[in-house]
Motif scaffolding. Structure first.
Motif, PDB file in Angstrom:
ATOM      1  N   TYR A 195       0.835  -1.203   0.000  1.00 38.26           N
ATOM      2  CA  TYR A 195       0.000   0.000   0.000  1.00 38.26           C
ATOM      3  C   TYR A 195       0.870   1.253   0.000  1.00 38.26           C
ATOM      4  N   MET A 196       1.948   1.221   0.801  1.00 35.50           N
ATOM      5  CA  MET A 196       2.862   2.361   0.866  1.00 35.50           C
ATOM      6  C   MET A 196       3.661   2.526  -0.434  1.00 35.50           C
ATOM      7  N   ASP A 197       3.774   1.456  -1.195  1.00 33.50           N
ATOM      8  CA  ASP A 197       4.525   1.484  -2.457  1.00 33.50           C
ATOM      9  C   ASP A 197       3.661   1.819  -3.660  1.00 33.50           C
ATOM     10  N   ARG A 198       2.361   2.081  -3.450  1.00 32.99           N
ATOM     11  CA  ARG A 198       1.481   2.308  -4.594  1.00 32.99           C
ATOM     12  C   ARG A 198       1.999   3.475  -5.441  1.00 32.99           C
ATOM     13  N   GLY A 199       2.034   3.245  -6.756  1.00 37.51           N
ATOM     14  CA  GLY A 199       2.532   4.258  -7.674  1.00 37.51           C
ATOM     15  C   GLY A 199       4.048   4.327  -7.772  1.00 37.51           C
ATOM     16  N   ARG A 200       4.752   3.458  -7.069  1.00 34.85           N
ATOM     17  CA  ARG A 200       6.229   3.471  -7.087  1.00 34.85           C
ATOM     18  C   ARG A 200       6.715   2.101  -7.566  1.00 34.85           C
ATOM     19  N   PRO A 201       7.052   1.972  -8.841  1.00 37.01           N
ATOM     20  CA  PRO A 201       7.432   0.668  -9.410  1.00 37.01           C
ATOM     21  C   PRO A 201       8.654   0.040  -8.755  1.00 37.01           C
ATOM     22  N   GLU A 202       9.519   0.851  -8.127  1.00 38.42           N
ATOM     23  CA  GLU A 202      10.704   0.279  -7.484  1.00 38.42           C
ATOM     24  C   GLU A 202      10.371  -0.405  -6.157  1.00 38.42           C
ATOM     25  N   ARG A 203       9.183  -0.177  -5.618  1.00 33.84           N
ATOM     26  CA  ARG A 203       8.657  -0.840  -4.415  1.00 33.84           C
ATOM     27  C   ARG A 203       9.664  -0.820  -3.251  1.00 33.84           C
ATOM     28  N   PRO A 204      10.054   0.341  -2.780  1.00 33.56           N
ATOM     29  CA  PRO A 204      11.098   0.416  -1.746  1.00 33.56           C
ATOM     30  C   PRO A 204      10.705  -0.200  -0.418  1.00 33.56           C
ATOM     31  N   HIS A 205       9.466   0.030   0.021  1.00 36.10           N
ATOM     32  CA  HIS A 205       9.057  -0.485   1.329  1.00 36.10           C
ATOM     33  C   HIS A 205       8.954  -2.015   1.324  1.00 36.10           C
ATOM     34  N   SER A 206       8.345  -2.554   0.275  1.00 36.27           N
ATOM     35  CA  SER A 206       8.238  -4.019   0.172  1.00 36.27           C
ATOM     36  C   SER A 206       9.618  -4.658   0.103  1.00 36.27           C
ATOM     37  N   THR A 207      10.512  -4.039  -0.661  1.00 32.48           N
ATOM     38  CA  THR A 207      11.870  -4.570  -0.783  1.00 32.48           C
ATOM     39  C   THR A 207      12.599  -4.521   0.551  1.00 32.48           C
ATOM     40  N   ARG A 208      12.428  -3.410   1.282  1.00 30.49           N
ATOM     41  CA  ARG A 208      13.110  -3.262   2.566  1.00 30.49           C
ATOM     42  C   ARG A 208      12.623  -4.323   3.559  1.00 30.49           C
ATOM     43  N   VAL A 209      11.311  -4.540   3.590  1.00 28.76           N
ATOM     44  CA  VAL A 209      10.755  -5.559   4.495  1.00 28.76           C
ATOM     45  C   VAL A 209      11.267  -6.938   4.116  1.00 28.76           C
ATOM     46  N   ARG A 210      11.282  -7.214   2.823  1.00 30.56           N
ATOM     47  CA  ARG A 210      11.745  -8.531   2.350  1.00 30.56           C
ATOM     48  C   ARG A 210      13.220  -8.734   2.678  1.00 30.56           C
ATOM     49  N   MET A 211      14.054  -7.728   2.441  1.00 31.86           N
ATOM     50  CA  MET A 211      15.487  -7.862   2.677  1.00 31.86           C
ATOM     51  C   MET A 211      15.809  -7.965   4.165  1.00 31.86           C
ATOM     52  N   ALA A 212      15.086  -7.211   4.994  1.00 31.64           N
ATOM     53  CA  ALA A 212      15.394  -7.165   6.426  1.00 31.64           C
ATOM     54  C   ALA A 212      14.841  -8.377   7.181  1.00 31.64           C
ATOM     55  N   LEU A 213      13.651  -8.819   6.796  1.00 29.63           N
ATOM     56  CA  LEU A 213      12.974  -9.847   7.595  1.00 29.63           C
ATOM     57  C   LEU A 213      12.806 -11.173   6.866  1.00 29.63           C
ATOM     58  N   GLY A 214      12.813 -11.158   5.542  1.00 27.17           N
ATOM     59  CA  GLY A 214      12.609 -12.401   4.799  1.00 27.17           C
ATOM     60  C   GLY A 214      11.288 -13.049   5.182  1.00 27.17           C
ATOM     61  N   GLY A 215      11.343 -14.336   5.484  1.00 26.42           N
ATOM     62  CA  GLY A 215      10.130 -15.059   5.850  1.00 26.42           C
ATOM     63  C   GLY A 215       9.889 -15.158   7.338  1.00 26.42           C
ATOM     64  N   LEU A 216      10.723 -14.488   8.155  1.00 28.65           N
ATOM     65  CA  LEU A 216      10.621 -14.615   9.613  1.00 28.65           C
ATOM     66  C   LEU A 216       9.234 -14.290  10.166  1.00 28.65           C
ATOM     67  N   PRO A 217       8.583 -13.183   9.751  1.00 28.82           N
ATOM     68  CA  PRO A 217       7.249 -12.903  10.300  1.00 28.82           C
ATOM     69  C   PRO A 217       6.254 -14.036  10.048  1.00 28.82           C
ATOM     70  N   TYR A 218       6.383 -14.675   8.883  1.00 27.64           N
ATOM     71  CA  TYR A 218       5.449 -15.738   8.520  1.00 27.64           C
ATOM     72  C   TYR A 218       5.767 -17.038   9.266  1.00 27.64           C
ATOM     73  N   VAL A 219       7.044 -17.246   9.556  1.00 28.58           N
ATOM     74  CA  VAL A 219       7.419 -18.401  10.372  1.00 28.58           C
ATOM     75  C   VAL A 219       6.852 -18.252  11.782  1.00 28.58           C
ATOM     76  N   ILE A 220       6.998 -17.056  12.352  1.00 32.12           N
ATOM     77  CA  ILE A 220       6.451 -16.799  13.695  1.00 32.12           C
ATOM     78  C   ILE A 220       4.927 -16.908  13.664  1.00 32.12           C
ATOM     79  N   GLY A 221       4.312 -16.297  12.645  1.00 34.02           N
ATOM     80  CA  GLY A 221       2.855 -16.393  12.511  1.00 34.02           C
ATOM     81  C   GLY A 221       2.402 -17.827  12.342  1.00 34.02           C
ATOM     82  N   GLY A 222       3.189 -18.627  11.596  1.00 36.44           N
ATOM     83  CA  GLY A 222       2.850 -20.040  11.416  1.00 36.44           C
ATOM     84  C   GLY A 222       2.903 -20.812  12.716  1.00 36.44           C
ATOM     85  N   CYS A 223       3.889 -20.531  13.544  1.00 32.24           N
ATOM     86  CA  CYS A 223       3.990 -21.205  14.848  1.00 32.24           C
ATOM     87  C   CYS A 223       2.785 -20.871  15.722  1.00 32.24           C
ATOM     88  N   ILE A 224       2.398 -19.595  15.714  1.00 30.76           N
ATOM     89  CA  ILE A 224       1.229 -19.180  16.497  1.00 30.76           C
ATOM     90  C   ILE A 224      -0.035 -19.843  15.953  1.00 30.76           C
TER      91      ILE A 224
END
Length: 415
Positions: free
Chosen positions: A210-239
């Motif tokens: 949503y924060m990247d709307r209109g920005r093809p380089e997608r900085p926020h999505s890229t930053r989240v992916r690079m910094a956290l990878g799949g960790l949030p989903y692993v934690i969410g999966g455990c819960i």
């Protein structure tokens, strides 16, 4: 033949090895095998079987209820992509006939299983009735392998079979969730599972996009992916898994709510396609990371669940086999014909109605999921062992498929 062997090694070899090891071990030394399978890893654990008022984590529970969640997560990923993507294989008219055939491949085995059980008398019926879902299963990997051998890799029947098997998996997951709870139901705990899924979706998937709307380089999505990878989903999966365990639903299904929350590509090449490895979306990256761990899990699953003594053959064995070898082909042929002809939904070009018979026998290989359902449908004992023997003997459908294919003059298409 090299490609067939490579496919077998990639997806099924360790599972077969685990099952064969279990069969040899339990028939050579019954006590040591069961001592191994029921080995207590952690007494008074936060997860595990309830025992004397507290939970005990055994090897069997660890494999069937915890680690097998990874296997069902991969199956759910394929189902999710087949349903949600614009060109998904279970969307549109092209999926209509396979979906009808899937329904026949489930209702047919149930009718045969319960019908024959009722003929055997009320005592037998009461003992085996809860296993009605065992012969509805289709093992995707083995069925796909046999389908390629019988029809050739390029035959449209192979694609039809794969659609049928994926839809069968989707229905099987629903059946497991609804009809085979692992304990007393406490549905309020599902709020934890779906809440965890919703939270990680909003915070780490939807919000960055949503924060990247209109920005093809997608900085926020890229930053989240690079910094956290799949960790949030692993934690969410455990819960989510913990919520399923506490809810009374089978915890092996505990990762299902998290799958739709993970960022996914807008296309998919198919469950066994090499091209899938070129997709860099997080859902595919996580699936590929799980491939080898899941192979080891399937080895342990075969080792912990296929340990059945040969003298365990009983009524449940024959009922499972009758459901698979009679109910599957008849149901798939009948419902597939109704969809293709009276309903005029058609079948893929290059495929004949008679090919549905061969597809029905190929789909009768239950093995992995049939073994799993047998382990949750019955308490440990003679009936469960007999039902598991039926699941193991379902491999015989591979030989029958080859014979039926030749009888119906299947023309193999290599590419």
């Amino acid at each position: 033949m090299y490609r067939v062997w490579t496919f077998l090694a990639d997806y099924s070899l360790l599972l077969i090895f685990g099952a064969v090891t279990a069969l040899v071990w339990v028939n050579a030394d019954y006590d040591s095998y069961h001592h191994f399978v029921e080995f207590r890893i952690w007494d008074h654990a936060p997860i595990g079987h309830l025992h004397d008022g507290h939970r005990t984590l055994t090897l069997h529970y660890l494999v069937n209820d915890v680690l097998m969640a990874l296997f069902f997560a991969i199956a759910a990923k394929e189902v999710w992509e087949a349903v949600i993507l614009k060109e998904g294989s279970l969307r549109g008219k092209k999926a209509a006939t396979p979906l009808f055939a899937t329904a026949g491949g489930m209702f047919g085995p149930i009718a045969v299983y319960l019908g024959l059980a009722s003929i055997m008398g009320s005592e037998t019926y009461n003992a085996v009735a809860n296993g009605w879902a065992i012969p509805t299963a289709t093992d995707i990997a083995f069925s796909y392998l046999v389908g390629r051998i019988v029809f050739g890799a390029g035959h449209p029947a192979v694609r039809f079979l794969l659609l049928l098997a994926i839809a069968d998996d989707a229905a099987g997951l629903i059946i497991l969730a609804i009809f085979y709870p692992s304990g007393e139901l406490a549905p309020e705990w599902l709020l934890l599972s779906f809440g965890a899924s919703l939270a990680v979706f909003i915070l780490f998937n939807w919000l960055p996009r949503y924060m990247d709307r209109g920005r093809p380089e997608r900085p926020h999505s890229t930053r989240v992916r690079m910094a956290l990878g799949g960790l949030p989903y692993v934690i969410g999966g455990c819960i989510s898994w913990y919520g399923f365990m506490q809810s009374g639903l089978h915890p092996a299904l505990g990762l299902l709510p998290i799958i739709p929350a993970i960022p996914h590509a807008d296309r998919a090449f198919g469950i066994f396609s090499e091209a899938e490895r070129s997709l860099g979306d997080l859902l595919n990256v996580l699936e590929h990371a799980l491939k080898h761990p899941v192979e080891i899990v399937l080895f342990l699953f075969g080792l912990c669940n296929a340990g059945v003594q040969f003298q365990s053959i009983g009524p449940a064995t024959w009922l499972v086999l009758a459901g698979l070898f009679v109910g599957k082909p008849v149901g798939i042929l009948l419902f597939g014909w109704i969809a293709a002809r009276p309903l005029n939904l058609g079948i893929p070009k290059g495929m004949r109605i008679v090919d549905l018979v061969t597809i029905g026998f190929v789909a009768a290989i239950g093995f992995t999921v049939s073994l799993f359902v047998a382990s949750v449908a019955f308490d440990a004992g003679p009936v469960q062992d007999a039902a598991k023997m039926g699941a193991l003997f379902s491999f015989g459908a591979a030989v029958i498929s080859v014979v039926v294919g030749r009888m119906t003059r299947v023309e193999k298409i290599a590419y």
